[in-house]
Design a protein around this motif. Structure first.
Motif, PDB file in Angstrom:
ATOM      1  N   GLU A 280       1.029  -1.329  -0.109  1.00  0.00           N
ATOM      2  CA  GLU A 280       0.276   0.289   0.296  1.00  0.00           C
ATOM      3  C   GLU A 280       0.886   1.117   0.062  1.00  0.00           C
ATOM      4  O   GLU A 280       0.496   2.293   0.005  1.00  0.00           O
ATOM      5  CB  GLU A 280      -0.648   0.013   1.053  1.00  0.00           C
ATOM      6  N   GLY A 369      -7.360   0.224   9.717  1.00  0.00           N
ATOM      7  CA  GLY A 369      -8.938   0.902   9.673  1.00  0.00           C
ATOM      8  C   GLY A 369      -9.904  -0.096  10.060  1.00  0.00           C
ATOM      9  O   GLY A 369     -10.143  -1.038   9.926  1.00  0.00           O
ATOM     10  N   SER A 375      -3.724   3.224   6.071  1.00  0.00           N
ATOM     11  CA  SER A 375      -2.957   4.773   6.424  1.00  0.00           C
ATOM     12  C   SER A 375      -1.805   4.872   6.607  1.00  0.00           C
ATOM     13  O   SER A 375      -1.558   3.697   7.529  1.00  0.00           O
ATOM     14  CB  SER A 375      -4.088   5.737   7.113  1.00  0.00           C
TER      15      SER A 375
END
Length: 413
Positions: A280, A369, A375
């Motif tokens: 990611e 999350g 994130s």
């Protein structure tokens, strides 16, 4: 048919492995041989098959560009089946019979410590491309994974400041979990916190009802999870079902076993992980690496940190051999001792520390999350693997071929 191709066919037939063909584009008579001892089956396969593919990807790219000093790379792979005995058997085989130039080997710390004496005994040269509990000071080894001063010295103070100073550790019961938990205790104490509890879980255990009750009774501010393998990953869905609902911190989850992809949300909610790479990461180099990986292995479920560590290891080896103009370990170590073996990896710039032969890393704090999206609240660039060198390990002067811990550091020179 070239001899190298015949050897590759024989290796694939013997092991049932997935790696084969990196050397097909070149027909040189004198390949550089890379032993690849990784768990392509068994308890750790989900986290390690990407390492095998990453080595194949790098080798194929290097071969397509002309090899190393005009010599093709030939992979000599064995499936170690998550079995430490097979690591020992295959390490002897690749060093004595196959006569490889270098070995890329091992996922668990138990497997590394099973084969490392054999590498030392036969004067081999091995890359351990895994994050681990740290402390190996051995001139026969290069470690490309992250270590506690890069993962815990960033993660634990962050969690204590954000959530509180009562910490509970749940760790796998072998050298990785035991020594990693020692690092957590040390850092918690140094930052004015206390341990609300600590448990060590044998590998293979998949039922966590008693541990969940212990955690709920201890009421920590957050839980450090150092659980390893398919069975122990069962903790997360069981803890979610029991409404434990505590923030979690880890050096291994997400970055290795992509639990945020494998388990139903929100079982990994509020998991914080320090990792030097996961797919990611939104940077041009990361995207380029991910795209190349998925183009070659479209069914790969996740590109994890160990895949990146393995990919960059092959390129670092290429650089060192070309600079040394030799594949001999003694010649390559002279290049490492210069202190400027670096590359622009998918995570960012990395360099080999000449004292410990470990890597500097960019460390990303990944947060999971409620919907399991990732994130990145914080990033630490260029964190050196400083602990071993500061404590007394200096492989440019002495090779103890030993592993040290915070309570048993190397002797000062």
């Amino acid at each position: 048919m070239p001899k190298s191709v015949l050897r590759g066919l024989r290796a694939a037939a013997l092991t049932g492995t997935l790696v084969f063909g990196s050397h097909l584009a070149l027909a040189a008579e004198n390949p550089i041989k890379l032993g690849v001892l990784e768990d392509q089956s068994g308890d750790f396969a989900a986290a390690t098959i990407g390492k095998v593919h990453a080595i194949q990807l790098a080798a194929d790219e290097i071969n397509k560009a002309g090899g190393i000093m005009g010599r093709p790379l030939e992979l000599v792979p064995y499936d170690t089946q998550s079995d430490n005995t097979r690591y020992q058997e295959f390490m002897r085989r690749v060093l004595q019979r196959d006569k490889v130039d270098v070995v890329f080997a091992g996922f668990s710390s138990a497997s590394r410590e099973a084969y490392r004496p054999i590498v030392d005994q036969f004067n081999g040269f091995a890359f351990y491309n895994n994050q681990y509990e740290g402390g190996v000071c051995d001139g026969h080894m290069i470690v490309t994974g992250a270590v506690p001063e890069q993962q815990f010295s960033t993660l634990i103070p962050y969690m204590m400041e954000k959530y509180g100073k009562n910490v509970y550790t749940l760790a796998a019961d072998y050298n990785f979990g035991q020594i990693s938990a020692e690092w957590v205790r040390k850092i918690v104490k140094e930052n004015g916190g206390k341990m609300a509890g600590e448990e060590f879980i044998p590998l293979g255990v998949s039922q966590f009802s008693q541990s969940i009750q212990n955690i709920q009774k201890a009421k920590p501010d957050f839980v450090v999870t150092l659980l390893v393998g398919t069975a122990q990953a069962s903790y997360y869905e069981q803890a979610a079902s029991a409404n434990v609902n505590l923030p979690m911190a880890s050096s291994v989850n997400v970055g290795q076993g992509y639990e945020h992809k494998r388990f139903k949300p929100p079982s990994l909610k509020d998991m914080y992980v320090t990792t030097n790479y996961i797919e990611e990461i939104d940077s041009p180099k990361s995207k380029e690496f991910y795209a190349k990986f998925k183009a070659k292995f479209p069914s790969e479920p996740y590109v994890n940190q160990e895949a990146e560590n393995s990919y960059l290891a092959v390129y670092l080896y290429k650089q060192m051999v070309e600079r040394a103009k030799s594949t001999k370990r003694e010649d390559i170590r002279k290049v490492i001792a210069m202190g400027d073996v670096c590359m622009d990896a998918p995570e960012g710039k990395v360099c080999i520390d000449p004292k410990s032969q470990h890597m500097s890393h960019t460390i990303y704090l990944a947060k999971v999350g409620a919907d399991h999206a990732i994130s990145f609240p914080k990033t630490w660039e260029d964190i050196k693997p400083y602990w071993l060198g500061d404590a007394g390990c200096d492989l440019t002067k002495k090779d103890p071929m030993a592993q040290y811990t915070p309570s048993n550091p190397p002797p000062k020179p």
